[in-house]
Design a protein around this motif. Structure first.
Motif, PDB file in Angstrom:
ATOM      1  N   GLY A  38       0.777  -1.167   0.069  1.00 60.13           N
ATOM      2  CA  GLY A  38       0.098   0.134   0.140  1.00 60.13           C
ATOM      3  C   GLY A  38       0.839   1.290  -0.002  1.00 60.13           C
ATOM      4  O   GLY A  38       0.200   2.246  -0.254  1.00 60.13           O
ATOM      5  N   HIS A  39       2.157   1.356   0.259  1.00 58.26           N
ATOM      6  CA  HIS A  39       2.950   2.584   0.404  1.00 58.26           C
ATOM      7  C   HIS A  39       3.064   2.863  -1.124  1.00 58.26           C
ATOM      8  O   HIS A  39       3.425   2.162  -2.158  1.00 58.26           O
ATOM      9  CB  HIS A  39       4.307   2.116   0.883  1.00 58.26           C
ATOM     10  N   PRO A  40       3.069   4.378  -1.312  1.00 56.79           N
ATOM     11  CA  PRO A  40       3.304   4.764  -2.839  1.00 56.79           C
ATOM     12  C   PRO A  40       4.451   4.342  -3.529  1.00 56.79           C
ATOM     13  O   PRO A  40       4.626   4.222  -4.948  1.00 56.79           O
ATOM     14  CB  PRO A  40       3.097   6.475  -2.669  1.00 56.79           C
ATOM     15  N   ARG A  41       5.441   4.028  -2.822  1.00 57.63           N
ATOM     16  CA  ARG A  41       6.819   3.672  -3.329  1.00 57.63           C
ATOM     17  C   ARG A  41       7.117   2.423  -3.471  1.00 57.63           C
ATOM     18  O   ARG A  41       8.221   1.892  -4.241  1.00 57.63           O
ATOM     19  CB  ARG A  41       7.921   4.342  -2.540  1.00 57.63           C
ATOM     20  N   HIS A  42       6.325   1.578  -3.045  1.00 58.61           N
ATOM     21  CA  HIS A  42       6.476  -0.128  -3.009  1.00 58.61           C
ATOM     22  C   HIS A  42       6.721  -0.455  -4.249  1.00 58.61           C
ATOM     23  O   HIS A  42       7.688  -1.325  -4.493  1.00 58.61           O
ATOM     24  CB  HIS A  42       5.196  -0.852  -2.287  1.00 58.61           C
ATOM     25  N   ARG A  43       5.888  -0.281  -5.355  1.00 59.73           N
ATOM     26  CA  ARG A  43       5.772  -0.912  -6.630  1.00 59.73           C
ATOM     27  C   ARG A  43       7.332  -0.410  -7.444  1.00 59.73           C
ATOM     28  O   ARG A  43       7.967  -1.223  -8.087  1.00 59.73           O
ATOM     29  CB  ARG A  43       4.803  -0.527  -7.344  1.00 59.73           C
ATOM     30  N   ILE A  44       7.669   0.972  -6.914  1.00 55.85           N
ATOM     31  CA  ILE A  44       8.699   1.453  -7.690  1.00 55.85           C
ATOM     32  C   ILE A  44      10.069   0.755  -7.558  1.00 55.85           C
ATOM     33  O   ILE A  44      10.788   0.396  -8.216  1.00 55.85           O
ATOM     34  CB  ILE A  44       9.142   2.972  -7.654  1.00 55.85           C
ATOM     35  N   ILE A  45      10.106   0.608  -6.024  1.00 56.40           N
ATOM     36  CA  ILE A  45      11.213  -0.286  -5.589  1.00 56.40           C
ATOM     37  C   ILE A  45      11.632  -1.533  -6.091  1.00 56.40           C
ATOM     38  O   ILE A  45      12.638  -2.270  -6.227  1.00 56.40           O
ATOM     39  CB  ILE A  45      11.719   0.091  -4.248  1.00 56.40           C
ATOM     40  N   ARG A  48      12.201  -1.692  -9.764  1.00 54.50           N
ATOM     41  CA  ARG A  48      13.594  -1.561 -10.211  1.00 54.50           C
ATOM     42  C   ARG A  48      14.578  -2.477  -9.493  1.00 54.50           C
ATOM     43  O   ARG A  48      15.800  -2.126  -9.654  1.00 54.50           O
ATOM     44  CB  ARG A  48      13.854  -0.047  -9.742  1.00 54.50           C
ATOM     45  N   ASN A  49      14.007  -3.497  -8.685  1.00 54.53           N
ATOM     46  CA  ASN A  49      14.856  -4.284  -7.868  1.00 54.53           C
ATOM     47  C   ASN A  49      15.735  -3.734  -7.105  1.00 54.53           C
ATOM     48  O   ASN A  49      16.881  -3.853  -7.099  1.00 54.53           O
ATOM     49  CB  ASN A  49      15.480  -5.312  -8.917  1.00 54.53           C
ATOM     50  N   MET A  50      15.239  -2.621  -6.181  1.00 55.45           N
ATOM     51  CA  MET A  50      16.140  -1.774  -5.675  1.00 55.45           C
ATOM     52  C   MET A  50      16.517  -2.337  -4.088  1.00 55.45           C
ATOM     53  O   MET A  50      15.550  -2.741  -3.431  1.00 55.45           O
ATOM     54  CB  MET A  50      15.699  -0.399  -5.223  1.00 55.45           C
ATOM     55  N   GLY A  51      17.708  -2.585  -3.871  1.00 56.63           N
ATOM     56  CA  GLY A  51      18.213  -2.584  -2.384  1.00 56.63           C
ATOM     57  C   GLY A  51      18.229  -1.218  -1.617  1.00 56.63           C
ATOM     58  O   GLY A  51      17.908  -0.256  -2.288  1.00 56.63           O
ATOM     59  N   LEU A  52      18.420  -1.263  -0.733  1.00 51.54           N
ATOM     60  CA  LEU A  52      18.856  -0.016   0.344  1.00 51.54           C
ATOM     61  C   LEU A  52      19.930   0.783  -0.243  1.00 51.54           C
ATOM     62  O   LEU A  52      19.717   2.009  -0.424  1.00 51.54           O
ATOM     63  CB  LEU A  52      19.363  -0.375   1.719  1.00 51.54           C
ATOM     64  N   LYS A  53      21.019   0.390  -0.950  1.00 50.20           N
ATOM     65  CA  LYS A  53      21.846   1.265  -1.564  1.00 50.20           C
ATOM     66  C   LYS A  53      21.280   1.906  -2.742  1.00 50.20           C
ATOM     67  O   LYS A  53      21.671   3.169  -2.597  1.00 50.20           O
ATOM     68  CB  LYS A  53      23.130   0.281  -2.012  1.00 50.20           C
ATOM     69  N   GLU A  54      20.795   1.394  -3.620  1.00 51.97           N
ATOM     70  CA  GLU A  54      20.027   2.058  -4.748  1.00 51.97           C
ATOM     71  C   GLU A  54      18.956   2.956  -4.165  1.00 51.97           C
ATOM     72  O   GLU A  54      18.990   4.096  -5.001  1.00 51.97           O
ATOM     73  CB  GLU A  54      19.521   1.022  -5.484  1.00 51.97           C
ATOM     74  N   TYR A  55      18.291   2.509  -3.322  1.00 46.61           N
ATOM     75  CA  TYR A  55      17.244   3.625  -2.722  1.00 46.61           C
ATOM     76  C   TYR A  55      18.183   4.780  -2.142  1.00 46.61           C
ATOM     77  O   TYR A  55      17.499   6.100  -2.489  1.00 46.61           O
ATOM     78  CB  TYR A  55      16.365   2.876  -1.621  1.00 46.61           C
ATOM     79  N   LEU A  56      19.048   4.742  -1.444  1.00 46.68           N
ATOM     80  CA  LEU A  56      19.757   5.967  -0.870  1.00 46.68           C
ATOM     81  C   LEU A  56      20.168   6.827  -1.871  1.00 46.68           C
ATOM     82  O   LEU A  56      20.371   7.989  -1.602  1.00 46.68           O
ATOM     83  CB  LEU A  56      20.752   5.417   0.017  1.00 46.68           C
ATOM     84  N   HIS A  57      20.708   6.103  -3.284  1.00 43.45           N
ATOM     85  CA  HIS A  57      21.371   6.868  -4.043  1.00 43.45           C
ATOM     86  C   HIS A  57      20.365   7.676  -4.860  1.00 43.45           C
ATOM     87  O   HIS A  57      20.472   8.727  -5.525  1.00 43.45           O
ATOM     88  CB  HIS A  57      22.034   5.857  -5.192  1.00 43.45           C
TER      89      HIS A  57
END
Length: 187
Positions: A38-45, A48-57
């Protein structure tokens, strides 16, 4: 709405603030987004198969954890600005987007920490989440209420990533995006 909520209420409220270790909070928030469809950013990460590092970048996505305790404390919006922002939004996401792009909602970057610290000084109570039970008991006493018999912990992830499990480069990114929050928390 952060601290600006104080300006929106008809009477000045008593202000109680609970802070959390900023780096732990940032990791926890990222993992919450990953778990909650339900979080608006859930689908995006996930797309994009994002880990914490990619998210922080990512400067847009990481805005949610970048000094996420200092910024709400430093909000400057008055009632008129809040009314305008609320009237022009159709939900939390559009309000947050309008808020981030509204001139004068936050002080200049070099003043953020000072404003946040002034607000903490003016608060009726400041506690830390890592000592939640003691903090809630003190806050209840301050408000003239009985301390809670038992606190229910919600949204706790027992399998959460520990800071000591993270690689050095990710810790460095976390330190960068939480620099002001860490200074606030330490004080």
């Amino acid at each position: 709405m952060g601290y600006s909520l104080v300006n929106y209420l008809p009477e000045k409220p008593r202000v109680l603030v609970m802070l959390r270790d900023p780096m732990e909070r940032a990791v926890s928030h990222f993992e919450y987004i990953r778990r909650d469809p339900g979080h608006p950013r859930h689908r995006i990460i996930h797309e994009r198969n994002m880990g914490l590092k990619e998210y922080l970048h990512d400067p847009v996505l990481s805005a949610e954890v970048t000094n996420a305790q200092v910024r709400p404390l430093a909000h400057l919006a008055d009632r008129q600005t809040l009314d305008e922002l609320l009237a022009g939004s159709d939900g939390q996401e559009s309000f947050a987007r309008a808020w981030r792009h509204r001139e004068g909602v936050l002080p200049p970057d070099d003043e953020l920490l000072d404003v946040a610290l002034q607000r903490l000084q003016a608060a009726d109570f400041v506690g830390v989440a890592e000592r939640l039970e003691q903090g809630m008991a003190l806050a209840a006493r301050l408000l003239g209420a009985a301390p809670p018999e038992r606190l229910q912990s919600l949204n706790i992830n027992p399998a959460r990533t520990r800071l000591d499990e993270l690689p050095g480069d990710v810790l460095g990114l976390l330190e960068e995006v939480t620099r002001l929050d860490r200074e606030l928390y330490e004080r």
